[in-house]
Scaffold this motif. Sequence first.
Motif, PDB file in Angstrom:
ATOM      1  N   SER A 192       7.518  -5.308   7.052  1.00  8.38           N
ATOM      2  CA  SER A 192       6.619  -4.166   6.863  1.00  8.38           C
ATOM      3  C   SER A 192       6.197  -4.107   5.397  1.00  8.38           C
ATOM      4  CB  SER A 192       7.318  -2.854   7.235  1.00  8.38           C
ATOM      5  OG  SER A 192       7.608  -2.785   8.601  1.00  8.38           O
ATOM      6  N   SER A 246      -0.657  -0.415  10.308  1.00  7.54           N
ATOM      7  CA  SER A 246       0.685  -0.295  10.879  1.00  7.54           C
ATOM      8  C   SER A 246       1.225   1.126  10.873  1.00  7.54           C
ATOM      9  CB  SER A 246       1.655  -1.182  10.089  1.00  7.54           C
ATOM     10  OG  SER A 246       1.819  -0.665   8.769  1.00  7.54           O
ATOM     11  N   ASN A 247       0.399   2.111  10.520  1.00  7.62           N
ATOM     12  CA  ASN A 247       0.898   3.481  10.364  1.00  7.62           C
ATOM     13  C   ASN A 247       1.951   3.560   9.264  1.00  7.62           C
ATOM     14  OD1 ASN A 247      -0.605   5.164  11.964  1.00  7.62           O
ATOM     15  ND2 ASN A 247       0.764   5.088  13.729  1.00  7.62           N
ATOM     16  N   ALA A 292       4.229   1.450   8.540  1.00  8.07           N
ATOM     17  CA  ALA A 292       5.530   1.115   9.135  1.00  8.07           C
ATOM     18  C   ALA A 292       6.533   0.762   8.049  1.00  8.07           C
ATOM     19  CB  ALA A 292       5.368  -0.052  10.104  1.00  8.07           C
ATOM     20  N   GLU A 314       7.756   4.513  11.666  1.00  6.96           N
ATOM     21  CA  GLU A 314       6.450   4.713  11.052  1.00  6.96           C
ATOM     22  C   GLU A 314       6.453   5.947  10.157  1.00  6.96           C
ATOM     23  OE1 GLU A 314       3.652   3.017  14.722  1.00  6.96           O
ATOM     24  OE2 GLU A 314       3.580   5.141  14.139  1.00  6.96           O
TER      25      GLU A 314
END
Length: 327
Positions: free
Chosen positions: A72, A95-96, A98, A113
């Motif tokens: 991430s 990826s919000n 992540a 997240e």
Amino acid sequence: MPTIRRRALLGGAGAALALRAWPAAAAPIVRVDDPRLSEVVDPGAVLRTLYAGGRWCEGLCYAPGLGGLIVSDVRANRMIRIADDGGTGVFRDPSNNANGNTLDAEGRLVTCEHRGRRVVRREPDGRLTVLADAFAGRPLNSPNDAALAPDGAIWFTDPVFGITMPDEGLIAPPAQGARRVYRIDPAGRVEGMTDAVGQPNGIAFSPDGTRLYVSDTSAALKNPEGARTILAFPVVEGRRLGAPEPFATVEAGVPDGLAVDADGRVYAACFDGVRIYAPDGTPLGRIATATDAANVAFGGPDGRRLFIGAGAHVLAIDLKVRGPARG
């Protein structure tokens, strides 16, 4: 909650990142605090740079079913994948924001997240299933890291970094009255396990599941008096926590991501590299990194590769010991 519109997988059009595979290796700087460190690190081992194009690399998770190491890049709002041969590509973008990743009992990727303020599971077809996004009717803070327990439950930490740092999520007031460690039982129920940690961050179980390690990174919030400690909780009957005890404290920075090897040694990503502790908390030594280490995980084809997230970089070193067996 933002909708994920695209997923670029390794080998897909436009997925390859500008990166040379397996750059030249450099010998690690190893500080020895206890001669038992020789059981862990071979003097001839090298520290390799696998990736150098990130902003803040976290959430390391070796996932053979997904083709390699999942990373991430929190502040870049994307996830990447690094194959065993060094090939690198985008795994999920956006990826919000992540952060932490782990595998569940079936080998599916579970992700924390920040931006979504939730924990999600990636299904085999790529769909995301929400496992947790609220507790007691209120949104979570910003789930940070997760670990799989022997009974198949997923435990995760929920500090406020993703709602207080503008490049790691969306600024918002905390909706929870505490920063907790939570447990998602195999049936999907979310339980608050402890609020005894000021800002719970890294999380890992001992190999037998009888001890839970949680890093308290309260000092990271511009609080010089805040905690910079790894706590050890006894796990009772697989699902309850006893009173925590200090396991290790660092004198500067904070202990962030955690990993445990098959023999119970604890590895903590810290400001000066990866610090290694015996199961009783005795410092064994350190693998130095040039920039702050934020996350650490075992993996590789034989389980002996230690991956390190250090700012813009993902590093790897092969050890004499393995990570705990799964399944």
